[in-house]
Design a protein around this motif. Sequence first.
Motif, mmCIF file in Angstrom:
data_model
loop_
_atom_site.group_PDB
_atom_site.id
_atom_site.type_symbol
_atom_site.label_atom_id
_atom_site.label_comp_id
_atom_site.label_asym_id
_atom_site.label_seq_id
_atom_site.Cartn_x
_atom_site.Cartn_y
_atom_site.Cartn_z
ATOM 1 N N ARG A 165 0.399 12.900 -1.674
ATOM 2 C CA ARG A 165 0.567 12.346 -3.112
ATOM 3 C C ARG A 165 1.728 11.839 -3.542
ATOM 4 N N ASP A 166 2.877 12.292 -2.890
ATOM 5 C CA ASP A 166 4.293 11.868 -3.104
ATOM 6 C C ASP A 166 4.247 10.580 -2.442
ATOM 7 N N ARG A 167 3.960 10.476 -1.363
ATOM 8 C CA ARG A 167 3.714 8.946 -0.573
ATOM 9 C C ARG A 167 3.340 8.210 -1.270
ATOM 10 N N LEU A 168 2.019 8.146 -1.764
ATOM 11 C CA LEU A 168 1.310 7.230 -2.460
ATOM 12 C C LEU A 168 2.042 6.931 -3.731
ATOM 13 N N TYR A 169 2.512 7.947 -4.435
ATOM 14 C CA TYR A 169 3.114 7.588 -5.766
ATOM 15 C C TYR A 169 4.289 6.810 -5.444
ATOM 16 N N GLU A 170 5.015 6.996 -4.385
ATOM 17 C CA GLU A 170 6.271 6.292 -3.967
ATOM 18 C C GLU A 170 5.960 4.788 -3.850
ATOM 19 N N TRP A 171 4.842 4.557 -3.372
ATOM 20 C CA TRP A 171 4.524 3.040 -3.115
ATOM 21 C C TRP A 171 4.491 2.428 -4.474
ATOM 22 N N THR A 172 4.143 2.957 -5.685
ATOM 23 C CA THR A 172 3.907 2.448 -6.972
ATOM 24 C C THR A 172 5.150 2.236 -7.719
ATOM 25 N N ARG A 173 6.276 2.812 -7.051
ATOM 26 C CA ARG A 173 7.664 2.607 -7.779
ATOM 27 C C ARG A 173 8.490 1.688 -7.036
ATOM 28 N N GLY A 174 7.892 0.879 -6.034
ATOM 29 C CA GLY A 174 8.875 -0.009 -5.138
ATOM 30 C C GLY A 174 8.491 -1.243 -5.889
ATOM 31 N N ALA A 175 9.028 -2.346 -4.861
ATOM 32 C CA ALA A 175 8.818 -3.749 -5.567
ATOM 33 C C ALA A 175 7.267 -4.247 -5.244
ATOM 34 N N ILE A 214 2.488 -4.039 4.017
ATOM 35 C CA ILE A 214 3.787 -5.157 3.971
ATOM 36 C C ILE A 214 4.522 -4.824 2.844
ATOM 37 N N VAL A 215 5.974 -4.247 2.928
ATOM 38 C CA VAL A 215 6.768 -4.116 1.882
ATOM 39 C C VAL A 215 7.194 -5.261 1.314
ATOM 40 N N CYS A 216 7.088 -5.691 0.124
ATOM 41 C CA CYS A 216 7.531 -6.939 -0.480
ATOM 42 C C CYS A 216 8.966 -6.660 -0.986
ATOM 43 N N LYS A 217 9.854 -7.795 -1.083
ATOM 44 C CA LYS A 217 11.012 -7.919 -1.835
ATOM 45 C C LYS A 217 10.520 -7.913 -3.333
ATOM 46 N N ASP A 218 11.844 -7.527 -3.954
ATOM 47 C CA ASP A 218 11.788 -7.470 -5.633
ATOM 48 C C ASP A 218 11.055 -8.773 -6.138
ATOM 49 N N GLU A 219 11.384 -9.851 -5.811
ATOM 50 C CA GLU A 219 10.877 -11.136 -6.268
ATOM 51 C C GLU A 219 9.516 -11.616 -5.699
ATOM 52 N N THR A 220 8.998 -10.922 -4.809
ATOM 53 C CA THR A 220 7.756 -11.071 -4.255
ATOM 54 C C THR A 220 6.744 -10.824 -4.808
ATOM 55 N N ASP A 221 5.487 -11.551 -5.105
ATOM 56 C CA ASP A 221 4.251 -11.480 -5.890
ATOM 57 C C ASP A 221 3.442 -10.873 -4.922
ATOM 58 N N PRO A 222 2.922 -9.404 -4.888
ATOM 59 C CA PRO A 222 1.859 -9.128 -4.016
ATOM 60 C C PRO A 222 0.764 -9.856 -3.891
ATOM 61 N N PRO A 223 0.022 -10.314 -5.240
ATOM 62 C CA PRO A 223 -1.208 -10.751 -5.108
ATOM 63 C C PRO A 223 -0.894 -12.217 -4.639
ATOM 64 N N GLY A 224 0.108 -12.818 -4.911
ATOM 65 C CA GLY A 224 0.324 -14.321 -4.077
ATOM 66 C C GLY A 224 0.487 -14.137 -2.679
ATOM 67 N N LEU A 225 1.126 -13.060 -2.151
ATOM 68 C CA LEU A 225 1.173 -13.066 -0.716
ATOM 69 C C LEU A 225 0.002 -12.650 -0.149
ATOM 70 N N LEU A 226 -0.863 -11.898 -0.827
ATOM 71 C CA LEU A 226 -2.294 -11.581 -0.307
ATOM 72 C C LEU A 226 -3.021 -12.797 -0.247
ATOM 73 N N ALA A 227 -2.861 -13.722 -1.052
ATOM 74 C CA ALA A 227 -3.646 -14.788 -1.089
ATOM 75 C C ALA A 227 -3.107 -15.523 0.020
ATOM 76 N N ALA A 228 -2.058 -15.707 0.411
ATOM 77 C CA ALA A 228 -1.296 -16.599 1.319
ATOM 78 C C ALA A 228 -1.885 -16.165 2.830
ATOM 79 N N ILE A 229 -2.016 -14.707 2.900
ATOM 80 C CA ILE A 229 -2.285 -14.368 4.329
ATOM 81 C C ILE A 229 -3.645 -14.172 4.597
ATOM 82 N N GLY A 230 -4.483 -13.928 3.509
ATOM 83 C CA GLY A 230 -5.920 -13.710 3.459
ATOM 84 C C GLY A 230 -6.533 -14.268 4.496
ATOM 85 N N ASP A 231 -6.363 -15.719 4.549
ATOM 86 C CA ASP A 231 -7.291 -16.702 5.285
ATOM 87 C C ASP A 231 -7.075 -16.253 6.736
ATOM 88 N N TYR A 232 -5.781 -15.952 7.062
ATOM 89 C CA TYR A 232 -5.586 -15.563 8.348
ATOM 90 C C TYR A 232 -5.824 -14.203 9.017
#
Length: 242
Positions: A165-175, A214-232
Amino acid sequence: MVVLATKVYVQGDARERSLDALRSLVGNEIEDLDVEYTVGVRRDDFAVVTIEGDDEVVARNVLREEFGEITPDFEAGETYVGTLESWDEDGFVLDAGEDVRIPASELGLGQGTPVQIVERFGLVQHVPLRFVYGGDADDSEAEDADADGADASETGRHRLADEERDRLYEWTRGAGRVNVNSATRGEVRATVNRAGHARDIVTVERLGLLEQSIVCKDETDPPGLLAAIGDYLPAEIRCVIP
């Protein structure tokens, strides 16, 4: 022999690449020990490492610590690892060599149905999760124990482990993150590079052999990254959005 709590569920060339990656991972962990080992897969897709040599006990313990172990026996109140097999409105089902159902009330991941929790925390099928085995009490015993305020491990119901539970909550506190299955860490990193987003991520964190985060940088939009790599990637992909 150690049955690792990670699966090899892809087929064809991808399966061979996955086994090569697993051999490398196992070798990195135990190469300095006096052992010989072979890597295989059980009928239920769990990875198996057979070890022989003077340091075989140490080697098994190292692999158990790194990957978790699928064991034929469980003790109430002890922590084990299973892979996320399925989910529905009633809870999660983990594969720990046998199906282990985690009721919605024992997930401990906040508001929402299990289906909503999967989306919120970006969980993908087969990701390894730690759980506390609750024993074998029947439903009536569980209800009676609940009325008395007993812990889940005493009611016969299994629950997610506190550290999980702690690990999963930590995911939501990052970038933010993008979680993927059906691909090795090397394949995911190569895909991010191919899509031109190498500078947009911090790292690719290995969750299991074929499950990566995939751990994103602060300025990276996760849905945008998903869209970019999804086709691959012929994979299940979900975002974790802080």
